[in-house]
Design a protein around this motif. Structure first.
Motif, PDB file in Angstrom:
ATOM      1  N   TYR A 134       0.837  -1.196   0.000  1.00  0.00           N
ATOM      2  CA  TYR A 134       0.000   0.000   0.000  1.00  0.00           C
ATOM      3  C   TYR A 134       0.874   1.249   0.000  1.00  0.00           C
ATOM      4  CZ  TYR A 134      -3.441  -3.406   1.671  1.00  0.00           C
ATOM      5  OH  TYR A 134      -4.242  -4.507   1.805  1.00  0.00           O
ATOM      6  N   ILE A 135       0.270   2.355  -0.448  1.00  0.00           N
ATOM      7  CA  ILE A 135       0.872   3.691  -0.357  1.00  0.00           C
ATOM      8  C   ILE A 135      -0.060   4.520   0.512  1.00  0.00           C
ATOM      9  CG2 ILE A 135       1.651   5.719  -1.630  1.00  0.00           C
ATOM     10  CD1 ILE A 135       1.955   3.918  -4.086  1.00  0.00           C
ATOM     11  N   CYS A 136       0.441   4.977   1.652  1.00  0.00           N
ATOM     12  CA  CYS A 136      -0.431   5.602   2.648  1.00  0.00           C
ATOM     13  C   CYS A 136       0.275   6.805   3.273  1.00  0.00           C
ATOM     14  CB  CYS A 136      -0.798   4.585   3.724  1.00  0.00           C
ATOM     15  SG  CYS A 136      -1.854   5.226   5.022  1.00  0.00           S
ATOM     16  N   ASP A 137      -0.451   7.951   3.379  1.00  0.00           N
ATOM     17  CA  ASP A 137       0.101   9.154   4.020  1.00  0.00           C
ATOM     18  C   ASP A 137       0.274   8.963   5.519  1.00  0.00           C
ATOM     19  OD1 ASP A 137       0.286  10.644   1.670  1.00  0.00           O
ATOM     20  OD2 ASP A 137      -1.808  11.233   1.799  1.00  0.00           O
ATOM     21  N   HIS A 138      -0.536   8.044   6.115  1.00  0.00           N
ATOM     22  CA  HIS A 138      -0.487   7.805   7.565  1.00  0.00           C
ATOM     23  C   HIS A 138       0.207   6.480   7.845  1.00  0.00           C
ATOM     24  CE1 HIS A 138      -3.283  11.168   8.027  1.00  0.00           C
ATOM     25  NE2 HIS A 138      -4.025  10.623   7.088  1.00  0.00           N
ATOM     26  N   ARG A 139       1.307   6.215   7.143  1.00  0.00           N
ATOM     27  CA  ARG A 139       1.973   4.925   7.239  1.00  0.00           C
ATOM     28  C   ARG A 139       2.426   4.590   8.659  1.00  0.00           C
ATOM     29  NH1 ARG A 139       7.630   3.828   4.179  1.00  0.00           N
ATOM     30  NH2 ARG A 139       8.277   5.444   5.669  1.00  0.00           N
ATOM     31  N   GLU A 140       3.059   5.556   9.320  1.00  0.00           N
ATOM     32  CA  GLU A 140       3.618   5.266  10.641  1.00  0.00           C
ATOM     33  C   GLU A 140       2.517   4.935  11.646  1.00  0.00           C
ATOM     34  OE1 GLU A 140       6.648   5.022  10.214  1.00  0.00           O
ATOM     35  OE2 GLU A 140       6.717   6.153   8.347  1.00  0.00           O
ATOM     36  N   ILE A 141       1.406   5.684  11.590  1.00  0.00           N
ATOM     37  CA  ILE A 141       0.292   5.411  12.513  1.00  0.00           C
ATOM     38  C   ILE A 141      -0.332   4.065  12.202  1.00  0.00           C
ATOM     39  CG2 ILE A 141      -1.909   6.281  13.388  1.00  0.00           C
ATOM     40  CD1 ILE A 141      -1.088   9.053  12.575  1.00  0.00           C
ATOM     41  N   LEU A 142      -0.431   3.736  10.904  1.00  0.00           N
ATOM     42  CA  LEU A 142      -0.995   2.451  10.501  1.00  0.00           C
ATOM     43  C   LEU A 142      -0.149   1.298  11.026  1.00  0.00           C
ATOM     44  CD1 LEU A 142      -3.007   0.769   8.845  1.00  0.00           C
ATOM     45  CD2 LEU A 142      -1.555   1.159   6.841  1.00  0.00           C
ATOM     46  N   ILE A 143       1.170   1.384  10.867  1.00  0.00           N
ATOM     47  CA  ILE A 143       2.057   0.327  11.341  1.00  0.00           C
ATOM     48  C   ILE A 143       1.963   0.189  12.864  1.00  0.00           C
ATOM     49  CG2 ILE A 143       4.477  -0.347  11.584  1.00  0.00           C
ATOM     50  CD1 ILE A 143       5.005   0.859   8.852  1.00  0.00           C
ATOM     51  N   SER A 144       1.888   1.296  13.568  1.00  0.00           N
ATOM     52  CA  SER A 144       1.798   1.248  15.031  1.00  0.00           C
ATOM     53  C   SER A 144       0.532   0.536  15.483  1.00  0.00           C
ATOM     54  CB  SER A 144       1.834   2.666  15.609  1.00  0.00           C
ATOM     55  OG  SER A 144       3.052   3.303  15.309  1.00  0.00           O
ATOM     56  N   ASN A 145      -0.582   0.805  14.795  1.00  0.00           N
ATOM     57  CA  ASN A 145      -1.844   0.181  15.181  1.00  0.00           C
ATOM     58  C   ASN A 145      -1.910  -1.281  14.786  1.00  0.00           C
ATOM     59  OD1 ASN A 145      -4.069   2.160  16.307  1.00  0.00           O
ATOM     60  ND2 ASN A 145      -2.858   3.344  14.830  1.00  0.00           N
ATOM     61  N   ILE A 146      -1.094  -1.711  13.822  1.00  0.00           N
ATOM     62  CA  ILE A 146      -1.010  -3.134  13.494  1.00  0.00           C
ATOM     63  C   ILE A 146      -0.182  -3.866  14.542  1.00  0.00           C
ATOM     64  CG2 ILE A 146      -0.130  -4.800  11.815  1.00  0.00           C
ATOM     65  CD1 ILE A 146      -0.788  -2.796   9.618  1.00  0.00           C
ATOM     66  N   CYS A 147       0.901  -3.244  14.999  1.00  0.00           N
ATOM     67  CA  CYS A 147       1.790  -3.880  15.972  1.00  0.00           C
ATOM     68  C   CYS A 147       1.189  -3.897  17.382  1.00  0.00           C
ATOM     69  CB  CYS A 147       3.140  -3.166  16.009  1.00  0.00           C
ATOM     70  SG  CYS A 147       4.084  -3.287  14.472  1.00  0.00           S
ATOM     71  N   TYR A 148       0.390  -2.893  17.710  1.00  0.00           N
ATOM     72  CA  TYR A 148      -0.097  -2.744  19.085  1.00  0.00           C
ATOM     73  C   TYR A 148      -0.925  -3.935  19.571  1.00  0.00           C
ATOM     74  CZ  TYR A 148      -2.398  -0.741  23.170  1.00  0.00           C
ATOM     75  OH  TYR A 148      -2.865  -0.525  24.441  1.00  0.00           O
ATOM     76  N   PRO A 149      -1.949  -4.383  18.834  1.00  0.00           N
ATOM     77  CA  PRO A 149      -2.722  -5.536  19.342  1.00  0.00           C
ATOM     78  C   PRO A 149      -1.894  -6.807  19.444  1.00  0.00           C
ATOM     79  CG  PRO A 149      -3.389  -4.982  17.101  1.00  0.00           C
ATOM     80  CD  PRO A 149      -2.516  -3.875  17.576  1.00  0.00           C
ATOM     81  N   ASN A 150      -0.897  -6.968  18.589  1.00  0.00           N
ATOM     82  CA  ASN A 150      -0.012  -8.120  18.710  1.00  0.00           C
ATOM     83  C   ASN A 150       0.823  -8.030  19.989  1.00  0.00           C
ATOM     84  OD1 ASN A 150      -0.022  -9.860  16.023  1.00  0.00           O
ATOM     85  ND2 ASN A 150      -0.242  -7.719  15.404  1.00  0.00           N
ATOM     86  N   TYR A 151       1.257  -6.814  20.318  1.00  0.00           N
ATOM     87  CA  TYR A 151       2.023  -6.607  21.541  1.00  0.00           C
ATOM     88  C   TYR A 151       1.193  -6.950  22.777  1.00  0.00           C
ATOM     89  CZ  TYR A 151       4.115  -4.007  25.415  1.00  0.00           C
ATOM     90  OH  TYR A 151       4.629  -3.646  26.642  1.00  0.00           O
ATOM     91  N   LEU A 152      -0.093  -6.570  22.766  1.00  0.00           N
ATOM     92  CA  LEU A 152      -0.960  -6.864  23.904  1.00  0.00           C
ATOM     93  C   LEU A 152      -1.172  -8.366  24.081  1.00  0.00           C
ATOM     94  CD1 LEU A 152      -3.731  -4.117  23.576  1.00  0.00           C
ATOM     95  CD2 LEU A 152      -1.741  -4.136  25.080  1.00  0.00           C
ATOM     96  N   LYS A 153      -1.092  -9.108  22.994  1.00  0.00           N
ATOM     97  CA  LYS A 153      -1.259 -10.564  23.064  1.00  0.00           C
ATOM     98  C   LYS A 153       0.058 -11.290  23.301  1.00  0.00           C
ATOM     99  CE  LYS A 153      -5.250 -10.478  19.955  1.00  0.00           C
ATOM    100  NZ  LYS A 153      -5.811 -10.921  18.653  1.00  0.00           N
ATOM    101  N   GLY A 154       1.135 -10.530  23.535  1.00  0.00           N
ATOM    102  CA  GLY A 154       2.424 -11.140  23.811  1.00  0.00           C
ATOM    103  C   GLY A 154       3.107 -11.692  22.580  1.00  0.00           C
ATOM    104  N   ARG A 155       2.758 -11.171  21.403  1.00  0.00           N
ATOM    105  CA  ARG A 155       3.359 -11.667  20.164  1.00  0.00           C
ATOM    106  C   ARG A 155       4.201 -10.569  19.541  1.00  0.00           C
ATOM    107  NH1 ARG A 155       1.524 -11.574  14.664  1.00  0.00           N
ATOM    108  NH2 ARG A 155       2.505 -13.229  13.442  1.00  0.00           N
ATOM    109  N   TYR A 156       5.447 -10.908  19.260  1.00  0.00           N
ATOM    110  CA  TYR A 156       6.353  -9.943  18.645  1.00  0.00           C
ATOM    111  C   TYR A 156       6.127  -9.927  17.135  1.00  0.00           C
ATOM    112  CZ  TYR A 156      10.637  -7.945  16.771  1.00  0.00           C
ATOM    113  OH  TYR A 156      11.546  -7.197  16.066  1.00  0.00           O
ATOM    114  N   LEU A 157       5.778  -8.781  16.582  1.00  0.00           N
ATOM    115  CA  LEU A 157       5.562  -8.634  15.142  1.00  0.00           C
ATOM    116  C   LEU A 157       6.715  -7.825  14.561  1.00  0.00           C
ATOM    117  CD1 LEU A 157       3.732  -9.128  12.717  1.00  0.00           C
ATOM    118  CD2 LEU A 157       2.560  -6.989  13.241  1.00  0.00           C
ATOM    119  N   PRO A 158       7.605  -8.455  13.794  1.00  0.00           N
ATOM    120  CA  PRO A 158       8.771  -7.733  13.266  1.00  0.00           C
ATOM    121  C   PRO A 158       8.365  -6.681  12.241  1.00  0.00           C
ATOM    122  CG  PRO A 158       9.073 -10.125  13.157  1.00  0.00           C
ATOM    123  CD  PRO A 158       7.637  -9.879  13.448  1.00  0.00           C
TER     124      PRO A 158
END
Length: 376
Positions: free
Chosen positions: A289-313
């Motif tokens: 994808y090409i997205c103006d809000h890339r950094e926020i999008l990546i953070s919100n993808i990683c966050y729920p994985n972090y809460l479940k104890g899963r490291y998302l590289p």
């Protein structure tokens, strides 16, 4: 191949004669199973990668990274061979006569839908040819179906939404028959492939079911993005990140194009090019994808994985090596896997010496020869 003491690697090939199972290291260790000798093929409910091939002589268990696709092709090959051995037209699978709806309000065409174990076969008679060999066939793998929609109103409609964004629409005057088709598809997905296919009610055949999926979901972030195509152009998309997965839909029609669980993400790629990111999934699908809000999008993808104890590289390049590392089996230490994975994704792709040093940690009990010359 799964055994009591030690698992062993195998190559499984589908041939005209049967299932050819051989060792990648020696042609002497080879087994050929005729399709007629296969009594059943089943998926394990406890292990998501394991399946079993049963014959009159016994049963053997295997694990495969893409179990769903492999079992789909295995069952189809066995069933196809069984049909060819019997007389033509003696199929034992449920068959339904439907009208297939076309685009642009064209006249519907009469088709026959045969629901096999892992495939849906659509048979359409050519209008210019009434012979048996004049039939046109199409195959829809059941594991490619994202959801099945039942349209409300008359006549009863059937909507098959595929994972690639395409969909098929059918109708029949009998609601009971339509519901029988839906239940057969859902039952085959669960019984043969271990998959759960959502069944939803839809006011008409083309509206989105995103609202139904999001009804009880915890929405974290919604943004607009452009999706590059192979021809160089881009198409607009709406990305919806929930605590359970990522949805992609058409911004104009709101038709749901894809829906992936968070657990299926291998890693996120933050490209060097501005605004570009990729999401790589365990089924080898890559969505860029090409997205103006890339950094926020990546953070919100990683966050729920972090809460479940899963490291998302999050890496800077699409690396086939990282995909293979993530697919390691349960026999390995998961903490050590994460440690190696973290080190691998941080190494530049062209730094072969750095990758080699990390891989040495994996083979501490083996004698490894490392070649660093330009020819290697």
């Amino acid at each position: 191949r799964v055994s009591l003491f030690k698992n062993s690697k195998r190559l499984l090939c589908l041939t005209q004669q049967g299932i050819d199972i051989l060792s990648p290291f020696s042609t002497a260790n080879r087994e050929l199973i005729s399709y007629s000798d296969v009594t059943s093929i089943s998926c394990s409910e406890k292990h998501v990668l394991e399946f079993t091939i049963s014959t009159a002589k016994g049963a053997t268990a295997y694990t495969c990274r893409d179990r769903v696709t492999l079992v789909t092709m295995l069952l189809y090959a066995v069933e196809l061979a069984s049909t060819e051995r019997n007389s033509v037209g003696s199929s034992s699978f449920p068959s339904f006569s439907l009208l297939k709806l076309r685009k642009h309000d064209e006249r519907p065409s009469e088709v026959t839908m045969e629901v096999r174990s892992t495939f849906i076969e659509i048979i359409k008679k050519q209008e210019s040819d009434t012979r048996a060999d004049g039939a046109m066939k199409a195959l829809i793998p059941i594991h490619n179906i994202l959801f099945v929609g039942k349209t409300i109103g008359q006549p009863p409609g059937l909507h098959l939404q595929l994972r690639n964004g395409h969909f098929h629409r059918y109708m029949h005057h009998d609601t009971t028959l339509r519901d029988q088709i839906v239940s057969t598809i859902a039952a085959n997905a669960k019984n043969y492939l271990g998959l759960a296919i959502d069944v939803v009610e839809m006011p008409d055949a083309i509206i989105s079911v995103s609202k139904d999926i999001l009804k009880n979901a915890n929405v974290l972030f919604i943004c607009s993005a452009d999706k590059p195509l192979q021809n160089g152009s881009t198409v607009p998309r709406t990305l919806i990140v929930t605590s359970d997965g990522i949805l992609e839909q058409d911004p104009e029609t709101e038709v749901l194009l894809s829906h992936h669980k968070m657990e299926s993400i291998v890693f996120v790629v933050r490209h060097y090019e501005p605004r570009v990111l990729s999401i790589e999934y365990r089924n080898d699908h890559v969505y860029r994808y090409i997205c103006d809000h890339r950094e926020i999008l990546i953070s919100n993808i990683c966050y729920p994985n972090y809460l479940k104890g899963r490291y998302l590289p999050v890496t800077a390049c699409e690396s086939p090596l990282a995909q293979k590392v993530v697919s390691w089996g349960e026999d390995n230490d998961t903490d050590y896997e994460d440690y190696i994975l973290k080190r691998l994704v941080e190494v530049p792709r062209d730094d072969q010496a750095g990758i080699a040093r990390i891989l040495l940690d994996l083979f501490v009990n083996c004698t490894v020869s490392i070649h660093t010359g330009p020819e290697k």
